[in-house]
Design an enzyme around this catalytic site. Sequence first.
Site, PDB file in Angstrom:
ATOM      1  N   ASP A 204      -5.585  31.260 -60.243  1.00 13.26           N
ATOM      2  CA  ASP A 204      -4.326  30.966 -60.923  1.00 13.26           C
ATOM      3  C   ASP A 204      -3.230  31.975 -60.568  1.00 13.26           C
ATOM      4  O   ASP A 204      -2.079  31.796 -60.953  1.00 13.26           O
ATOM      5  CB  ASP A 204      -4.558  30.941 -62.441  1.00 13.26           C
ATOM      6  CG  ASP A 204      -3.452  30.194 -63.186  1.00 13.26           C
ATOM      7  OD1 ASP A 204      -2.893  29.252 -62.610  1.00 13.26           O
ATOM      8  OD2 ASP A 204      -3.160  30.556 -64.337  1.00 13.26           O
ATOM      9  N   THR A 228       1.356  25.669 -66.287  1.00  5.95           N
ATOM     10  CA  THR A 228       0.335  24.824 -65.676  1.00  5.95           C
ATOM     11  C   THR A 228       0.056  23.606 -66.541  1.00  5.95           C
ATOM     12  O   THR A 228      -0.079  23.711 -67.754  1.00  5.95           O
ATOM     13  CB  THR A 228      -0.969  25.616 -65.488  1.00  5.95           C
ATOM     14  OG1 THR A 228      -0.698  26.767 -64.691  1.00  5.95           O
ATOM     15  CG2 THR A 228      -2.022  24.763 -64.803  1.00  5.95           C
ATOM     16  N   GLN A 278      -3.320  22.245 -58.220  1.00  8.78           N
ATOM     17  CA  GLN A 278      -2.700  22.473 -59.522  1.00  8.78           C
ATOM     18  C   GLN A 278      -1.362  21.730 -59.560  1.00  8.78           C
ATOM     19  O   GLN A 278      -0.663  21.646 -58.556  1.00  8.78           O
ATOM     20  CB  GLN A 278      -2.466  23.965 -59.764  1.00  8.78           C
ATOM     21  CG  GLN A 278      -1.944  24.303 -61.144  1.00  8.78           C
ATOM     22  CD  GLN A 278      -1.783  25.810 -61.361  1.00  8.78           C
ATOM     23  OE1 GLN A 278      -0.679  26.335 -61.319  1.00  8.78           O
ATOM     24  NE2 GLN A 278      -2.897  26.510 -61.575  1.00  8.78           N
TER      25      GLN A 278
END
Length: 287
Positions: A204, A228, A278
């Site tokens: 991340d 996110t 993502q």
Amino acid sequence: MSKEIKLIDLLTLETLEKGLFRGQSWDLGFRALFGGQVLGQALHAARQTLPENRIAHSFHSYFLLPGDANKPVIFDVESVRDGKSFSMRRVKAIQNGKSIFYMTASFQDPEVGLEHQFAQMPDVPPPESLESDIKHYERIIDQMPIRMREAIAYHRPVDTRTVQVIDPSNPQVQEPKRYIWMKAQEALHGDISLNQEMLAYGSDYHFLATALQPHGISIRDPQLRIATIDHSMWFHRPFDFDDWLLYCTESPFSGNGRGMVRGQFFNRQGQLVASATQEGLMRKVRE
């Protein structure tokens, strides 16, 4: 901070009862709980309920609400299925009585099968020739928000070295690609599952920010709202995250207030060991 901060401590969960766990939180100086923390802890929680020797091969997750970095997270694991070769688990993360995150993860007994790799590791400088990102941040610490200054120690457990350092105080329009060497600062002793959980945490870092590069917008822009929405990951082969992995990220599209990114992790031998995708909120608002 006198005590050494270890990522393995963050990933070590307290068992409350069967299928129910509690994890502590780190405040990394962001506006909300760091998504990588929830990814790594959720994967660890699921692992506690598995038949022996099964390891993750993929997970798919959604972030529903911003998490509070000053409060622990409860993980509720549902055992969906245990087959002859595969197991599936559904994990719900809870804070303040509300679901903030869902993950569906699949695990498999290791086996030999047809194998190919149609992905090439880019030619970039080795990590030893690059400065650690944390040293760059220490030099500009006076320009950083107070919360980030106070939290900088919590960024040390994963050593990240960006091939092309992007100064958030002076953003430039660039193509949406980023290459980052990263590794855990702790010895992992070949524990496949622990390596996966730590890589989920590290995946991340700087991921969604790649989608900002064509727009010349700083991650610290006060008019920017970024978060996110979902995050998926596939583990292709065992790897050692206490050695360097190259994280190659690119953003093929942004629009409709969202940005999409995808990433590949290569070991130093050029083997593709994991992939990630993502999508996140990217919205500019008026103050």
